[in-house]
Every structure is written in C-alpha cells, then in structure tokens.
Design a protein around this motif. Sequence first.
Motif, PDB file in Angstrom:
ATOM      1  N   MET A   1       0.847  -1.210   0.000  1.00 22.75           N
ATOM      2  CA  MET A   1       0.000   0.000   0.000  1.00 22.75           C
ATOM      3  C   MET A   1       0.869   1.241   0.000  1.00 22.75           C
ATOM      4  O   MET A   1       1.797   1.343   0.795  1.00 22.75           O
ATOM      5  N   PRO A   2       0.570   2.153  -0.858  1.00 20.86           N
ATOM      6  CA  PRO A   2       1.437   3.328  -0.999  1.00 20.86           C
ATOM      7  C   PRO A   2       1.295   4.260   0.190  1.00 20.86           C
ATOM      8  O   PRO A   2       0.302   4.239   0.916  1.00 20.86           O
ATOM      9  N   HIS A   3       2.298   5.090   0.308  1.00 16.29           N
ATOM     10  CA  HIS A   3       2.322   6.117   1.335  1.00 16.29           C
ATOM     11  C   HIS A   3       1.117   7.024   1.167  1.00 16.29           C
ATOM     12  O   HIS A   3       0.377   7.294   2.103  1.00 16.29           O
ATOM     13  N   GLN A  47      16.107  -2.773   0.664  1.00 15.59           N
ATOM     14  CA  GLN A  47      15.665  -2.164   1.920  1.00 15.59           C
ATOM     15  C   GLN A  47      15.310  -0.691   1.683  1.00 15.59           C
ATOM     16  O   GLN A  47      14.334  -0.185   2.245  1.00 15.59           O
ATOM     17  N   ARG A 107      11.935  -0.587  -0.143  1.00 17.75           N
ATOM     18  CA  ARG A 107      10.868  -1.096   0.734  1.00 17.75           C
ATOM     19  C   ARG A 107      10.403  -0.051   1.748  1.00 17.75           C
ATOM     20  O   ARG A 107       9.243  -0.003   2.128  1.00 17.75           O
ATOM     21  N   THR A 108      11.333   0.776   2.175  1.00 18.05           N
ATOM     22  CA  THR A 108      11.018   1.653   3.304  1.00 18.05           C
ATOM     23  C   THR A 108      10.809   3.107   2.912  1.00 18.05           C
ATOM     24  O   THR A 108      10.255   3.874   3.698  1.00 18.05           O
ATOM     25  N   ARG A 118       7.516   4.787   3.284  1.00 16.41           N
ATOM     26  CA  ARG A 118       6.990   4.754   4.658  1.00 16.41           C
ATOM     27  C   ARG A 118       7.584   5.869   5.504  1.00 16.41           C
ATOM     28  O   ARG A 118       6.988   6.302   6.484  1.00 16.41           O
ATOM     29  N   GLY A 171      11.356  -9.277  -1.485  1.00 13.13           N
ATOM     30  CA  GLY A 171      10.085  -8.605  -1.701  1.00 13.13           C
ATOM     31  C   GLY A 171       9.888  -8.032  -3.094  1.00 13.13           C
ATOM     32  O   GLY A 171       9.206  -7.012  -3.246  1.00 13.13           O
ATOM     33  N   TRP A 183      12.405  10.273  10.373  1.00 13.35           N
ATOM     34  CA  TRP A 183      12.782   9.222  11.306  1.00 13.35           C
ATOM     35  C   TRP A 183      12.380   9.503  12.752  1.00 13.35           C
ATOM     36  O   TRP A 183      11.303   9.994  13.014  1.00 13.35           O
ATOM     37  N   TRP A 184      13.267   9.212  13.674  1.00 14.05           N
ATOM     38  CA  TRP A 184      12.933   9.087  15.082  1.00 14.05           C
ATOM     39  C   TRP A 184      13.327  10.337  15.880  1.00 14.05           C
ATOM     40  O   TRP A 184      13.953  11.238  15.344  1.00 14.05           O
ATOM     41  N   LEU A 202      20.387   6.247  13.334  1.00 13.16           N
ATOM     42  CA  LEU A 202      20.147   5.492  12.111  1.00 13.16           C
ATOM     43  C   LEU A 202      21.314   4.551  11.845  1.00 13.16           C
ATOM     44  O   LEU A 202      22.325   4.583  12.531  1.00 13.16           O
ATOM     45  N   GLU A 217      22.008   1.177   6.383  1.00  9.72           N
ATOM     46  CA  GLU A 217      21.051   0.962   5.305  1.00  9.72           C
ATOM     47  C   GLU A 217      20.199   2.194   5.008  1.00  9.72           C
ATOM     48  O   GLU A 217      19.645   2.308   3.924  1.00  9.72           O
ATOM     49  N   HIS A 218      20.108   3.100   5.966  1.00 10.69           N
ATOM     50  CA  HIS A 218      19.280   4.285   5.732  1.00 10.69           C
ATOM     51  C   HIS A 218      19.806   5.126   4.582  1.00 10.69           C
ATOM     52  O   HIS A 218      19.051   5.868   3.954  1.00 10.69           O
ATOM     53  N   ARG A 246      12.149  -9.866   5.672  1.00 11.61           N
ATOM     54  CA  ARG A 246      13.170  -9.610   4.642  1.00 11.61           C
ATOM     55  C   ARG A 246      14.565  -9.886   5.178  1.00 11.61           C
ATOM     56  O   ARG A 246      15.485 -10.162   4.425  1.00 11.61           O
ATOM     57  N   GLY A 252      -2.178   4.073   5.340  1.00 13.91           N
ATOM     58  CA  GLY A 252      -1.519   4.251   4.054  1.00 13.91           C
ATOM     59  C   GLY A 252      -0.037   4.496   4.206  1.00 13.91           C
ATOM     60  O   GLY A 252       0.793   3.878   3.538  1.00 13.91           O
ATOM     61  N   ARG A 253       0.295   5.391   5.119  1.00 16.31           N
ATOM     62  CA  ARG A 253       1.692   5.784   5.261  1.00 16.31           C
ATOM     63  C   ARG A 253       2.538   4.638   5.785  1.00 16.31           C
ATOM     64  O   ARG A 253       3.660   4.422   5.336  1.00 16.31           O
TER      65      ARG A 253
END
Lengths: 394, 394, 394, 394
Positions: free
Chosen positions: A1-3, A26, A29-30, A33, A62, A324-325, A331, A334-335, B33, B59-60
């Motif tokens: 499902m898209p953002h 990765q 995939r992310t 999001r 994926g 992010w956080w 991080l 992979e970010h 993954r 969605g997000r």
Amino acid sequence: MPHSTTAPTLGVGMVGYAFMGAAHSQGWRTVARAFDLPLTPVMAAVCGRDPEAVAAAAGRLGWAAAETDWRALIAREDVQLVDICTPGDSHAEIAIAALEAGKHVLCEKPLANNEAEAQAMVEAARAARDRGQVAMVGFNYRRVPALAHARRLIAEGRLGSLRHLRATYLQDWGTDPAGPLVWRMRKEKAGSGALGDLGAHVVDLAQYLTGEPITGVSAQVETFIRRRPLPGDPERTGEVTVDDAALFTGRLASGALASFEVSRLAAGRKNALTIEVNGAEGSLSFDLERLNELEFHDHTLPAAEAGFRRILVTEPDHPYLEGWWPPGHGLGYEHTFTHQARDLVRAIAEGGRPAPGFAEGLQVQRVLAAVEESARNDSVFTPVPLPARDEQGE
Amino acid sequence: MPHSTTAPTLGVGMVGYAFMGAAHSQGWRTVARAFDLPLTPVMAAVCGRDPEAVAAAAGRLGWAAAETDWRALIAREDVQLVDICTPGDSHAEIAIAALEAGKHVLCEKPLANNEAEAQAMVEAARAARDRGQVAMVGFNYRRVPALAHARRLIAEGRLGSLRHLRATYLQDWGTDPAGPLVWRMRKEKAGSGALGDLGAHVVDLAQYLTGEPITGVSAQVETFIRRRPLPGDPERTGEVTVDDAALFTGRLASGALASFEVSRLAAGRKNALTIEVNGAEGSLSFDLERLNELEFHDHTLPAAEAGFRRILVTEPDHPYLEGWWPPGHGLGYEHTFTHQARDLVRAIAEGGRPAPGFAEGLQVQRVLAAVEESARNDSVFTPVPLPARDEQGE
Amino acid sequence: MPHSTTAPTLGVGMVGYAFMGAAHSQGWRTVARAFDLPLTPVMAAVCGRDPEAVAAAAGRLGWAAAETDWRALIAREDVQLVDICTPGDSHAEIAIAALEAGKHVLCEKPLANNEAEAQAMVEAARAARDRGQVAMVGFNYRRVPALAHARRLIAEGRLGSLRHLRATYLQDWGTDPAGPLVWRMRKEKAGSGALGDLGAHVVDLAQYLTGEPITGVSAQVETFIRRRPLPGDPERTGEVTVDDAALFTGRLASGALASFEVSRLAAGRKNALTIEVNGAEGSLSFDLERLNELEFHDHTLPAAEAGFRRILVTEPDHPYLEGWWPPGHGLGYEHTFTHQARDLVRAIAEGGRPAPGFAEGLQVQRVLAAVEESARNDSVFTPVPLPARDEQGE
Amino acid sequence: MPHSTTAPTLGVGMVGYAFMGAAHSQGWRTVARAFDLPLTPVMAAVCGRDPEAVAAAAGRLGWAAAETDWRALIAREDVQLVDICTPGDSHAEIAIAALEAGKHVLCEKPLANNEAEAQAMVEAARAARDRGQVAMVGFNYRRVPALAHARRLIAEGRLGSLRHLRATYLQDWGTDPAGPLVWRMRKEKAGSGALGDLGAHVVDLAQYLTGEPITGVSAQVETFIRRRPLPGDPERTGEVTVDDAALFTGRLASGALASFEVSRLAAGRKNALTIEVNGAEGSLSFDLERLNELEFHDHTLPAAEAGFRRILVTEPDHPYLEGWWPPGHGLGYEHTFTHQARDLVRAIAEGGRPAPGFAEGLQVQRVLAAVEESARNDSVFTPVPLPARDEQGE
C-alpha cells in the motif's frame, strides 16, 4: 500500500541481488513509509542469471517478479527505473541499454571499470536527459545525514578557506591470507580492488563535501597478498589481480592539500571511512563507524572554550531526519539507501537532475585512473582532467 | 511477498500509530526480509480513534486496513496478534480483551500504569498460555545486539562475581520550560514521567543483563518544571503531574550495588541510556548513543595490556547480525523492533514463551512502585516483592 | 636557587613521605620554577618515625633535613609551614599542635577521621587565623585546570539553573581478594575506606564546582571482601574494617539532584573520577583519566549544531596554564600539587584565606558522616548540618 | 640534595632557555627524584646571549650560573654534559665544539638544518665515542610511556607482519594570518617549517616503533600564508620562508605503506601527533593529545570479542612508570624530558650508546631532505639513502 494512495507509481527493476541488491531493496521497501513522495516506488522485478536463486531472492527481498535476462527486465512495461547492483564490469552495457530503452537508471558505484566505459555512459545519460530521463550513481554515503550536514556547513562558509582534507576508508576482511579469492579481488570483474571499492567513495565524498574537484594525485598501490585459495576449491590458489591498498595525496582546486588511504588489510578497522576537513575558521571530522556523529570545531570561538564538538546528527532539522525518530535515536548503514531512493524518486517526479549524475561518476573514475597512472610512474604527481563544460552540466 | 512463499502467515493488528506505532510498523515491514521465519507476518490492520488520521496512517505505514475501535480490531479474523502501542493507561484493558479473544499480544512498556493492572494482565497471560497463546512486553532494547551480546558474556561468567551496576537514561527534551504539556507529562495517561518512560527500560535491562532481580531500592524523584503551556493553547499552562527525573540506588539478588538515574532535563544527553557492570573478572560498558559498540574489559589479562576494548557488535556471530550487513556497517534504533518481531514470531510458531513475558513486565512495575514508595518515605530502602513461583513460570 | 633571588623564603616541613609525601614534594620542588611567587618555598625538613627510612626519603625527595618526631619538626625555626601527609588518624593532633606553635598548615584530605576531630581543627584554625596563620586542606583536584575552568563556567552562569550532578570515583586495586590488608583498609588508621579516600574528593568537588552545599544524602555502603591476607604474613588473614564501596544520592542547596558512587572494586577503572553537571543552559563533563579535557555542551546554541565539545584545557588563559607549555601539551596528576602549592604560598604572602579552609574540610566530613548514618539507617535521607556563619567565614 | 648522597655528580650546561630550555630544565630538576640514578645531575650553568635575560632564566629555572658565550659554557670545568636547546642553525657548531672539548652532548631535534651539517655531527660523535663520550638527539616522544610500550609490543611480534603506518602531527597555531613571523617561520633559523619541527618527530617515531628505516618518499609541501606581520613591527610584513604543511607517503623496509601529514594550520588540532600501525595480527593507535593511552587491537582474538582496547599506560610494569604514581594517575608532556634525562644519565654512567644517537638523527634528516626533493620534483618517489654500516654502528 502506498504512502499516499493517490500518488502515481514508479516501477523499479533491479539487476543483481547480492549485498548491494539487499541494501537497495531495503531502500525501496522503506522509502515511501518514511518520506512523503510524489511517486510511490513499486518493487516490480529483480534480475539474476540463476533462475532458482533469483526466484528465492525475489521472495526474500520482496520483489513481485524475477527475471533471468537483464534485457528482459529492461523491456518490462512495469519497470520505469533500472537499478544496477551488479559488479562493475557490466555497468556500462546495462546502463546504456536501459537509457536507450527510455528507462531511468540508478547505477552502483564505481560507475564503470574504466574511463572509456564511463565516458560512454555519460554520453548515453546526456542523450537520455534530453528525453526527460534521469541517471544517477549510487554514492550512497552522500546520504549519511552527518555528511550531508557537513557539506551544508562547508557550503555556508563555516570552515572558511580550506587547507586540508584527509580521508581513509579502512577495512580488514582481507587481512587473513587464507581468505578466498572472491570476485572483488579479480580485475576483470571489479576493475580494481580497495581503490575502486573504497577509494571511489572517499574521492566522491572529498569532492562532494568541499564542492571542489581533485586536480591531481600522487599515489602508491600495493597488493600484499598475491595468491589466495580459490572459492570452492581451497586446495588450489589463484592470483589476486587487484590492489589490497592504495595511498594517495592530492590537491583540491582551491589548493587545499588532500590525503587518502584505503585498505582491506587494516586489522581492527571494520568500516572506517574517516574524513576530516580543516579550514581557516573551523574543522569537521567524521567516522562511518559512528555514523550518527559529526565532530565540528568552530575556530571563531575563544580558544579557551573551543574544541571539537560531537553533534548527534539526529535532530529534526538535520538532513533526512524529518522521516525518522526523535533526537538521539540513531540510524544505520542501510538508511543511506532509503535516502538515496527518496532523492532519486523526487528528481524523477520533478524532472530534476539528481546528484551525483554520471558525469560526477566519470570524474571519480578519472581520479582513480590518475591514481593508477601515478602509481605506475613512481608516484609522480598526475593531473586529473577536469570536466568539460557540458559534462559539468550533466 | 513473503520471505518464503510457503510459510503460513501471521496477521498483525496494531493499536496506536504514533512514535511507537511507526517503530513497530518498521519492524513488521522488514522482519521477514532480514530473517528466515516460520510464519510470515501480514500487516492486517491498524487502529486509532480518528477515522481520517488512522486511514492516513494505514496508508503511510503500510497497514492493509484501518479500524477506529480496538474491540473491532481484536475481533478481526485476519488478526492473530494484537500489538499494543498506546499510552499505558489503556494497556490492561486492551491486552486482557485480546488475550481473552484468543489472540497473541505484544504490549509496549511499561506493562501498565500501576501494579494492580499489571497483575491482572499477568493472570490473563497465564490463562492464555494454557490455551497456547503468547504474551510479550516490548522492552525493545533487549534486542540491541550489543546488549544481547553483553548478556551472553555475563551469562558465560566472563565478568565473574558482580559488584556494581550503574545505569542512566538521560534525555533533554524537557529542558526548555516553554515545551508543551504533552501526554507523557500527565499522570492519568502516562502513569509516571521519566520513571516509567525511561526508568522501566533501565530496570528491565539491569535484570536482563545480570539475570538477577532487584531486591530493593532507595529513591528520590523530582519535578523541576511544575507548570507548562497547554498544547494548542500556549497562553495557558497546566500542571505537570509526573516526575522529570528519578534517582535511585538498589541491590541485585547477589548483593551487587546498583545505581539508576533517569531524566528528561539532562541538557545535551539526547538518548543516553548508559549501563556499566563491574565484576571480579571483567566489566562491560554501553551507551545507546553509540549502539553498535560494546566496551569490554577483561580483568584476567595482564594489567599492562588490559583495558576497555571497543567491540563493534556487527560481526556475523553477534546476536541478530546474521540478518544484516558486513562487519562495521552499523544498525540503528529501529532494528530493535525488527529483532523483537523476529523473536516473537518464532516463539508463536514454536509454542515458546518469549521473554520478556508479562510477569517480567510486572516485576519491573514492582521496582518502579518501590521507587515511588521510597521517594515518598524519605528515600528509605524499600524492598521489592520477588515474583511468586508461578509468576516466574510465566 | 629561588625563582627570584630577591624573594623571601618560606620554610616547609613535611610529615609523612609515602605516596602523598612524594606528590607534595614534587609540588614544592617545581612550584617556584613554573610560577612567579612572592615567597620562595624551601624544603627544610621531612619527618617520619623510622630514622633510616626518613633519611633516605629526604635524600630521594630533596628535603634538606630529616626528623623522627613531628613535634621536633614543628619546633624547627626554619619551618614556617607544616605539610601533613600522614594517614587521617594523626591529622588533628599534628595540625592543632602546629597551629598552636604559630605555623601555617597544609593538611591532606580527609581533614580528620571523625567529625569531632575535624571540629577541633576548625577551631584551632580560626584562632590561628586571628594571628595571621593560614590553614588549608589538600583537596588537590580542585587544582586540575579543567575542573577550575569548570567552576569558572558554572560561576559565570553558563549552565543556568542546575538540575543534576553525578559523580563517580572508581578504582580497581581492591578487586583481587588476594590483595593485602593495607592501612587504607583499617578503620582505626583510615577512618573509612573508599568513602573517605575517594568520596571525600567527589563530595568536595561537587560543592566546589557548584558553589552549593550538599544538604542531605541517602546511602548504601558495602564491604565485598571481608578478610584479606596480612601484609608480610600472607598465610594469615585479617578483617577489613572499612567499606569497599559507597553509593549515595543527595541534594544540593538549589534543589539539584546529585548522585555519587565510589569503589575500589570497579574492574578496569583505574582512577575514574568522573563528574557531570547538567543545567538549564548547558552541561559539563569531566573524567580524571583524561584530565586535560573538559566536555562542555552549550544548550543555547541551535540544536542542529550543539553537542558536547572537548575543550583541551591547555590554553594560556585557562587556570594555571600560564606556568606551563604550549596548547595541547598536557599536564599530569602531579601538577595539581604544584598548583596547590602556588595558591597556598600566595595566600600566605598576601594574608589571604586559601580555599579550601578547614571549615570546608569539616563540611565534607559532615557529608561523609551523614552517608554513614544513612547507610546504618536503611538509607533514609539524612540531612547534613550546614555550616554556622563563623565556620563559613573560615 | 642528590637522590643518593653517595652518587657522583654529572654537571649539565644548557644552551638556550626558551620553550625547549624550560622543558629540559624540568627534566634535569626532577629526574633524580623519580628514578635511581648512578650519577646525580647538577644544573651547573645555562647560556644565552642577553646577560640580563639569561640571569633571570637561571634564577627562574634553577641553574647555578649563567653564561653569555656558549664557548665559555663548554669550557667550564663543572660541565660534563652540554644540552643544546637552540634553534637548528647553531646545532652543528655547538655540538661539534662540545664533543671536541670532551663533553657529552644532548642535542634537540632536528639534528641540524641540513644534511651536510648533520653528517659532520655524526662524524664528530663517532670520534668522540672512541673517547668514551656520548651523543644523543632529543627525540623526546620516544619516551612517552605509551609509545615505548608500543615499540615493545611490535618488537615482540604482537602485530605480525606490518602493512600500514599512518602518522600525523597537526597543530593550529599558524591558522591565523595575523600571527607574527616568528623564527620558526624563517628558513635560515629553522631550516624548514612544519616539516622539520613536526615531521622530524613522526619520521623518527615511525622508524623507532617499527624498527625499520623509511626507504623512500613521495611528497607535497605547502606554504598557505606567505607573508606575516613582523614581530615587534606589526605594520610591516615579512616573507614566510618555510612550509606550513607537508604531506608525504613512503615505504618501510619491509614494504609496509606509510603516510605522514604535518601542519601548523589544522584548526582545532593542538598537538595531534597521531600514529597507527596495522599488522597481520594486530594494530596500535596513539594520540599525543591523550598521551597516557594506547589503543591495541589484538587480531588473534575471536572477531566477536576483538576491538581496539584503551590501555591506560600507567601500570607499574609499563616503561618509565616505576618512578611515578599509582595506576590511572597520568603523566604529562614534560615527563618525556625526565625520562630522556634518565636514559641519558644511565648511558653516560654505563658507557653505553643511548638511542637515538646522531646517526639516527642524520637518518631522519635524510628522510626530510628526500621529502623536500620529492616535493620539488612533482612528488616523484625519492629513495632515501640508507645508513652506511658504520653509521648504523653509531
């Protein structure tokens, strides 16, 4: 499902599914999001030669489909972006074909195994650009937030006139002579050894951080361990045909002195991409083994209270951190691939020209070629041809 | 697409989608993954009260459906695991309902806002366990590879008899008195302040790393800034009803001395969960701001060559690293949630009892309750009731 | 030969010549070489009970004469200052006698082994002050340039309102149970163990840095290893009658929270006197194992460029640095004694009142007594009597 | 009073009393207090051209007499050792005269301002050696305990075959273009700039630590700031005739790669002499700004528990530590001069040949000359002549 369910999609096809392929996956995939994107990437298909292995990789990583012929991958209607994660010997052929087929291209570094191939790729990218296509090289470390922040500080003049840059990229996985002769140790696959694998990163970062090209180099390269066991046949050995280490000094266009060292035999250094820049008004220092930190010395403060300060690059207004956080929640490696995907997707949507383009990749290649030439010629200082105007424009 | 197309699925339903919800989502999105799993998690539905906001979050963050009533979420046939990411005041109600509905439960820490609720949750979990269900508390920092490795070293006896443990969890987002009165500063929502938010983590880690319960505490707590602007109405202020900081000493069952400090007003410390353990034969030291590193002092070496050594916890045989990148390519904060998901999924598939179970969450709660009691009673040393046998069994 | 041949001299007589005596000797030997002084110290005589040993020490450490009776030392006409480097059980007797004999006194910390003796010393010092004599306690760490600079920054308000102070003093020489029962482990000689030896330093520094008294404490103390081999007779063991470690929390007068931990059994920590102070506008952090460095976080900077900065406290305008080397050329442990000598000599010449005076030493003693009382009373918070006005005046 | 009243004395005469003179004085003043010596040094006389200034220096630094002509100093009967602390342009003349007058000589680095002078000094030292005299160069950093310990570890084979050495010596006092044109910036006085001042140290240390000569170099040198205000006449400027920075790579005899960078314009680096050595079985890393620490990576340990360990080089069995304080009580910059004095005095008493002798100083000079030659010749790799057999013998 898209953002955002209303965003149009961008079909991605990836060639290669080893270390780099897993890291790029990765990222794809992310990315939607973590960031608001005008296009939603879809992991359409992955390509590899071994049908069983690529099918397993598609499942694990994926990807919706698997292909065994990169030409078929390029030809897929659901693929608008070709992401090239193969060894350097196949970059030129795949990238040029993809661009000619009207696809956007993301190509892992180094751009190619030699300058001629890289030059051809730049030309293909320039032609494609006129058709609205985008071509980008995967120098992912530009997307470490601390390094993006470092570039910003330098661009704002916080360091004043630059005097020194020193960079290393040290690993130690080659230390043991019993380690096998992997493809990264064969010139026909990898082009060069530590130089292309690690040196390409630090050369690119030196130019990226300072905004200045390297104008010449003086170099030594070395292969300490000249034969290694064959993978799968450890009784026999084969020749290592690339360098284990390279050491070079250089100049930036402003006259600043630069030094570089890359090695696969620096025992205890696992991923020590370090870079320090000294200017008349300040200095910066970074170590990839502590990638959430940037050391900044502000030389305009009174001496009694100045010193290198450890900035945790995890604040909301640091580059890429909006996705992010909270502060201090670091991080990882992979970010950088997620951030690379973000910038590339936005450039495609906006018709921009994402950096680093192929001409920047070519310029790195020219520095590496000058390193090898200098090393062959008793380390004599060897100028690096500067980009022509139209290359700069790429 | 699942990691292994033949693995059965595990439907996940998540309640709450703020900071913790986003972090858990990243865990569910990436776990299959990175790791081989016997069940493939499916992000079935997310739940929140505001219909528009929860739909946007779905969605997000990549959830297939959105719900506005957590009872409806629990009732969904495609949900086998309920993941609770709400503030602590709703944990007990949701978790008990989910367990009674036959679902597995992952509940964010702290387990509950008071001991009575936590006790009820333990009882619900025990009953559910007899029906084959799993209940786990989200002390995600146990899944930092460096801390999992630290526990392993201690369990192997590398530190000898333990003498000291000292832990801090320091942040600074509360330093500015103009910062708004968020829900984390209200007792009715959060239960307590730095104590429950940060103290729960270090108490859990102290018990996890050493394998020993805390048997008593002596404490002070403080609220430095007693009124703050209301969110959305900064002209008016409201009362801060939780602590800004807590300071306590304690004992481990072996007699080792322990000290703890947590604060939201430690200027410059962004996420400084530090923990050091000293034993007769060695010591360990960790700082979450450098989460890929563990410092280990081996006191059995000759003094002339002993010292704290910085282990980069990124080697293939370090905990959880089999799923990730080559040595030196560090992980980030969010990976703890991926690792948590891995361990939980495996426990569900294997019928195991994932740690930390609810009884461990209750035990942490008891320590926090003893801290508050001691602080009310002039810091007098206050014993912590040890778990009954059947609780231990949970 | 004096620093300035025209400066009058100050005859120093030292009692004790072990570790502290050697360190004080280095201070007296070097102070007039590094600093301009109004009086030139002369190392007149050293005193110890064993005639041969004290004669050898005089030769080795550079004292002009040796005495075997401290009363004789005090009586010498060429001694104007008595420097007491003996264990704590003899401090009161020697110091009071010296003051009554009209001599200035420098007394090693802790001031005395109990509060009554310390109180008597304060009274003697007060009476002597009226006769123009000076009495000082040897809390040498106040003279680490980084800590003197830290005090200056706090006094200037660079940290704003103080919230937290945390200090440790960790050593590991007691870790091995086979280590002998030295005098520092016997209550009748040393008064207490880690508490008086190490705790006195951190308590003094907490009050010195912040300018605030500690108003109360909650404490635990522990003796992990209760019997040890007798020195010279390792077949037999004797009882350890002091603490190995002490752990206490407290309050500063402003309400800031403070925590303290001292130990001789913290494996791998050799001399880890660490201290951190957090305020509303900044923080400071220090570690004696890196004594030329002070970490300063300026919380008034924008978050994106703030961080703990490592100040090398070796600049010309840092405290005490006018006497030493260019920036970056670090000092060592022993320099604190040279600095102490400088400040004491100047105070004597100028008729000033050098800090810390005996009343400050007494106040530290009261904190330590409260720690022991709290530890005996289940860690209950135990107020520390604040100095009376005339004590403050000392 | 001597350390041992029965030890014969060694009269020392020092030429020069600026920074180096003060540091050497501290060495002579303290050495017999810290170490057992077969000869007790006596600070007989100091020499300088300005009568008033040298008399003041004698008083301040503790020399019994002052001279204004170095020939007179050499001629003094109470001087057996001449300690040369002047700028490099006068080293050869003074040292040769002293040796010819039958005196032992300690000469500050660099040995001379050019190779011819250094060669003449080596010859004078060789002739004097046959008469029982000693000649030593003042590479004081060999006497940092951490570096002496590093040499020991390498000599014991703990690093295995060496692969890489990288060294920097970075300072920042030249960063400000308004800084005056001091003698260290004039070729006729100083010979060269950062190269001779800082580079001499790292070249010597590279050879000392590894026990291998540098066989060739490729270099760049730079003067960033070409004119500076005259001291005492800041309205006018004069030309800087030495380098600000030098950058060179080289090879050790074993084939290991080496890199060197020295600068006076590295903002924020105050005295950053860093050196790292990587071998097949381990690595060492050192930073003079933290001179009590040595980082050691033991590559023979299992990867999961290996890492750079911070050894506090303050244990009793570390080099030179027998004379000082308990573990963790660090030393400072000046202690290197005390240790140098210890080793020199012992060599004189025992008729030994203290390292580094003049031939080693000459060899460093040859490396620096090759650096300058390479820099003049487009950085071409320039071999360094290896010592002849009889030079090695020195």
